[in-house]
Design a protein around this motif. Structure first.
Motif, PDB file in Angstrom:
ATOM      1  N   MET A   1      24.976  64.889  51.532  1.00 16.35           N
ATOM      2  CA  MET A   1      24.639  65.728  50.366  1.00 16.35           C
ATOM      3  C   MET A   1      25.807  66.618  49.947  1.00 16.35           C
ATOM      4  SD  MET A   1      22.044  68.754  51.677  1.00 16.35           S
ATOM      5  CE  MET A   1      20.821  67.653  52.330  1.00 16.35           C
ATOM      6  N   TRP A   2      26.792  66.781  50.821  1.00 16.88           N
ATOM      7  CA  TRP A   2      27.965  67.601  50.478  1.00 16.88           C
ATOM      8  C   TRP A   2      29.024  66.790  49.732  1.00 16.88           C
ATOM      9  CZ3 TRP A   2      25.896  71.914  50.855  1.00 16.88           C
ATOM     10  CH2 TRP A   2      25.177  72.321  51.977  1.00 16.88           C
ATOM     11  N   PHE A   3      28.812  65.467  49.597  1.00 17.66           N
ATOM     12  CA  PHE A   3      29.834  64.625  48.977  1.00 17.66           C
ATOM     13  C   PHE A   3      30.123  65.055  47.536  1.00 17.66           C
ATOM     14  CE2 PHE A   3      31.338  60.881  46.658  1.00 17.66           C
ATOM     15  CZ  PHE A   3      32.478  60.616  47.404  1.00 17.66           C
ATOM     16  N   ARG A   4      29.078  65.401  46.801  1.00 14.30           N
ATOM     17  CA  ARG A   4      29.250  65.824  45.405  1.00 14.30           C
ATOM     18  C   ARG A   4      30.179  67.049  45.318  1.00 14.30           C
ATOM     19  NH1 ARG A   4      26.345  65.651  40.437  1.00 14.30           N
ATOM     20  NH2 ARG A   4      27.811  66.540  38.973  1.00 14.30           N
ATOM     21  N   GLN A   5      29.930  67.994  46.207  1.00 13.58           N
ATOM     22  CA  GLN A   5      30.748  69.217  46.250  1.00 13.58           C
ATOM     23  C   GLN A   5      32.196  68.862  46.578  1.00 13.58           C
ATOM     24  OE1 GLN A   5      28.761  72.213  48.567  1.00 13.58           O
ATOM     25  NE2 GLN A   5      30.615  73.406  48.802  1.00 13.58           N
ATOM     26  N   TYR A   6      32.390  67.952  47.554  1.00 15.50           N
ATOM     27  CA  TYR A   6      33.722  67.497  47.941  1.00 15.50           C
ATOM     28  C   TYR A   6      34.414  66.834  46.749  1.00 15.50           C
ATOM     29  CZ  TYR A   6      37.257  64.439  49.925  1.00 15.50           C
ATOM     30  OH  TYR A   6      38.424  63.772  50.169  1.00 15.50           O
ATOM     31  N   TRP A   7      33.668  65.963  46.056  1.00 16.73           N
ATOM     32  CA  TRP A   7      34.253  65.214  44.943  1.00 16.73           C
ATOM     33  C   TRP A   7      34.615  66.148  43.788  1.00 16.73           C
ATOM     34  CZ3 TRP A   7      36.470  60.800  45.223  1.00 16.73           C
ATOM     35  CH2 TRP A   7      36.860  60.164  44.062  1.00 16.73           C
ATOM     36  N   ASP A   8      33.746  67.121  43.500  1.00 16.60           N
ATOM     37  CA  ASP A   8      34.034  68.104  42.451  1.00 16.60           C
ATOM     38  C   ASP A   8      35.324  68.852  42.777  1.00 16.60           C
ATOM     39  OD1 ASP A   8      31.809  67.412  41.004  1.00 16.60           O
ATOM     40  OD2 ASP A   8      30.606  69.136  41.627  1.00 16.60           O
ATOM     41  N   ARG A   9      35.446  69.250  44.044  1.00 17.60           N
ATOM     42  CA  ARG A   9      36.642  69.987  44.460  1.00 17.60           C
ATOM     43  C   ARG A   9      37.887  69.117  44.315  1.00 17.60           C
ATOM     44  NH1 ARG A   9      37.773  72.364  50.411  1.00 17.60           N
ATOM     45  NH2 ARG A   9      39.796  73.256  49.945  1.00 17.60           N
ATOM     46  N   ARG A  10      37.748  67.856  44.693  1.00 21.86           N
ATOM     47  CA  ARG A  10      38.867  66.917  44.617  1.00 21.86           C
ATOM     48  C   ARG A  10      39.322  66.717  43.169  1.00 21.86           C
ATOM     49  NH1 ARG A  10      41.180  63.415  47.896  1.00 21.86           N
ATOM     50  NH2 ARG A  10      42.217  61.634  46.989  1.00 21.86           N
ATOM     51  N   SER A  11      38.343  66.642  42.271  1.00 17.07           N
ATOM     52  CA  SER A  11      38.709  66.410  40.872  1.00 17.07           C
ATOM     53  C   SER A  11      38.896  67.708  40.093  1.00 17.07           C
ATOM     54  CB  SER A  11      37.675  65.497  40.204  1.00 17.07           C
ATOM     55  OG  SER A  11      36.378  65.966  40.433  1.00 17.07           O
ATOM     56  N   GLY A  12      38.918  68.826  40.804  1.00 13.45           N
ATOM     57  CA  GLY A  12      39.223  70.102  40.172  1.00 13.45           C
ATOM     58  C   GLY A  12      38.086  70.727  39.381  1.00 13.45           C
ATOM     59  N   LYS A  13      36.873  70.144  39.519  1.00 13.54           N
ATOM     60  CA  LYS A  13      35.717  70.711  38.827  1.00 13.54           C
ATOM     61  C   LYS A  13      35.122  71.843  39.658  1.00 13.54           C
ATOM     62  CE  LYS A  13      33.931  66.450  36.826  1.00 13.54           C
ATOM     63  NZ  LYS A  13      32.805  65.525  37.018  1.00 13.54           N
ATOM     64  N   LYS A  14      34.444  72.736  38.969  1.00 12.84           N
ATOM     65  CA  LYS A  14      33.749  73.801  39.679  1.00 12.84           C
ATOM     66  C   LYS A  14      32.353  73.282  40.043  1.00 12.84           C
ATOM     67  CE  LYS A  14      32.561  78.701  39.061  1.00 12.84           C
ATOM     68  NZ  LYS A  14      32.757  79.106  40.410  1.00 12.84           N
ATOM     69  N   SER A  15      32.003  73.356  41.347  1.00 19.42           N
ATOM     70  CA  SER A  15      30.694  72.881  41.801  1.00 19.42           C
ATOM     71  C   SER A  15      29.609  73.875  41.429  1.00 19.42           C
ATOM     72  CB  SER A  15      30.688  72.728  43.320  1.00 19.42           C
ATOM     73  OG  SER A  15      31.503  71.678  43.711  1.00 19.42           O
ATOM     74  N   LYS A  16      28.378  73.349  41.340  1.00 25.68           N
ATOM     75  CA  LYS A  16      27.221  74.223  41.185  1.00 25.68           C
ATOM     76  C   LYS A  16      27.152  75.122  42.406  1.00 25.68           C
ATOM     77  CE  LYS A  16      23.286  71.916  39.086  1.00 25.68           C
ATOM     78  NZ  LYS A  16      22.030  71.239  39.408  1.00 25.68           N
ATOM     79  N   SER A  17      26.796  76.378  42.234  1.00 26.45           N
ATOM     80  CA  SER A  17      26.682  77.249  43.400  1.00 26.45           C
ATOM     81  C   SER A  17      25.489  76.803  44.239  1.00 26.45           C
ATOM     82  CB  SER A  17      26.524  78.708  42.970  1.00 26.45           C
ATOM     83  OG  SER A  17      25.262  78.877  42.383  1.00 26.45           O
ATOM     84  N   ILE A  18      25.546  77.106  45.529  1.00 21.07           N
ATOM     85  CA  ILE A  18      24.483  76.704  46.453  1.00 21.07           C
ATOM     86  C   ILE A  18      23.126  77.213  45.955  1.00 21.07           C
ATOM     87  CG2 ILE A  18      23.590  77.074  48.811  1.00 21.07           C
ATOM     88  CD1 ILE A  18      25.952  75.139  48.752  1.00 21.07           C
ATOM     89  N   GLU A  19      23.090  78.424  45.420  1.00 18.20           N
ATOM     90  CA  GLU A  19      21.837  79.022  44.967  1.00 18.20           C
ATOM     91  C   GLU A  19      21.186  78.216  43.839  1.00 18.20           C
ATOM     92  OE1 GLU A  19      24.772  80.871  45.184  1.00 18.20           O
ATOM     93  OE2 GLU A  19      24.205  81.522  47.198  1.00 18.20           O
ATOM     94  N   ARG A  20      21.983  77.472  43.096  1.00 14.95           N
ATOM     95  CA  ARG A  20      21.448  76.704  41.966  1.00 14.95           C
ATOM     96  C   ARG A  20      21.140  75.254  42.342  1.00 14.95           C
ATOM     97  NH1 ARG A  20      24.874  76.881  37.064  1.00 14.95           N
ATOM     98  NH2 ARG A  20      22.962  76.186  36.092  1.00 14.95           N
ATOM     99  N   ARG A  21      21.329  74.901  43.614  1.00 14.48           N
ATOM    100  CA  ARG A  21      21.054  73.529  44.035  1.00 14.48           C
ATOM    101  C   ARG A  21      19.662  73.443  44.651  1.00 14.48           C
ATOM    102  NH1 ARG A  21      26.099  70.733  46.653  1.00 14.48           N
ATOM    103  NH2 ARG A  21      24.751  68.960  46.242  1.00 14.48           N
ATOM    104  N   SER A  22      19.240  72.228  45.076  1.00 16.46           N
ATOM    105  CA  SER A  22      17.866  72.017  45.546  1.00 16.46           C
ATOM    106  C   SER A  22      17.570  72.809  46.825  1.00 16.46           C
ATOM    107  CB  SER A  22      17.634  70.528  45.802  1.00 16.46           C
ATOM    108  OG  SER A  22      18.342  70.132  46.957  1.00 16.46           O
TER     109      SER A  22
END
Ligand code: ZN
Length: 150
Positions: free
Chosen positions: A91-112
């Protein structure tokens, strides 16, 4: 916890518990292990983090290969449980990928809720947690050695 520690724990469960219980137990073991103080280092560069991740995943593949080649009874359950015990971290892959591509991830509080629970259960993740990781790997490695010999 590092993936290899989840995988060794899952493999032990798969080699020592009957299938209908082993599978959910392997899944729950992930969260139990994450609640133990463990390693993480937010100061690592993305490339160093990726190298650490690939090394960790390589150890998991090596573990699965060892179990497969030794071929103990229920070897398939051991490999399946190793995967299931490790899988919640996918489930952390999305966060990893966002970081890799320079995108800002959704904050933990806004996730499921399951992502928030997963983050909350990991109350202690610091570089000194490496001591716990190594100790856990030695203990589970020793248990696996004896389980695979029998
Ligand atoms: Zn986790």
């Amino acid at each position: 916890m590092r993936a290899i520690n989840h995988a060794t724990t899952g493999a032990i469960i798969g080699l020592s518990v009957i299938a209908p219980i082993a599978i959910p137990l392997a899944f729950v073991s992930h969260y139990a292990l994450d609640a133990i103080p463990h390693h993480d280092d937010n100061t690592l560069s993305h490339n160093k983090f990726t190298a650490l991740l690939l090394g960790d995943l390589s150890l998991c593949v090596l573990l699965a290969a060892i179990i497969f080649f030794i071929h103990p009874p229920y070897w398939w359950l051991a490999i399946l449980c190793a995967f299931i015990a490790t899988s919640p971290d996918l489930m952390w892959f999305r966060q990893y990928w966002d970081r890799r591509s320079g995108k800002k991830s959704k904050s933990i509080e806004r996730r499921s809720g399951i992502v928030r629970l997963h983050a909350k259960v990991q109350w202690f993740q610091k570089p000194i947690g490496l001591v716990v990781e190594i100790a856990w790997l030695l203990i589970t490695g020793l248990c696996l050695y004896f389980l695979l010999r029998s």
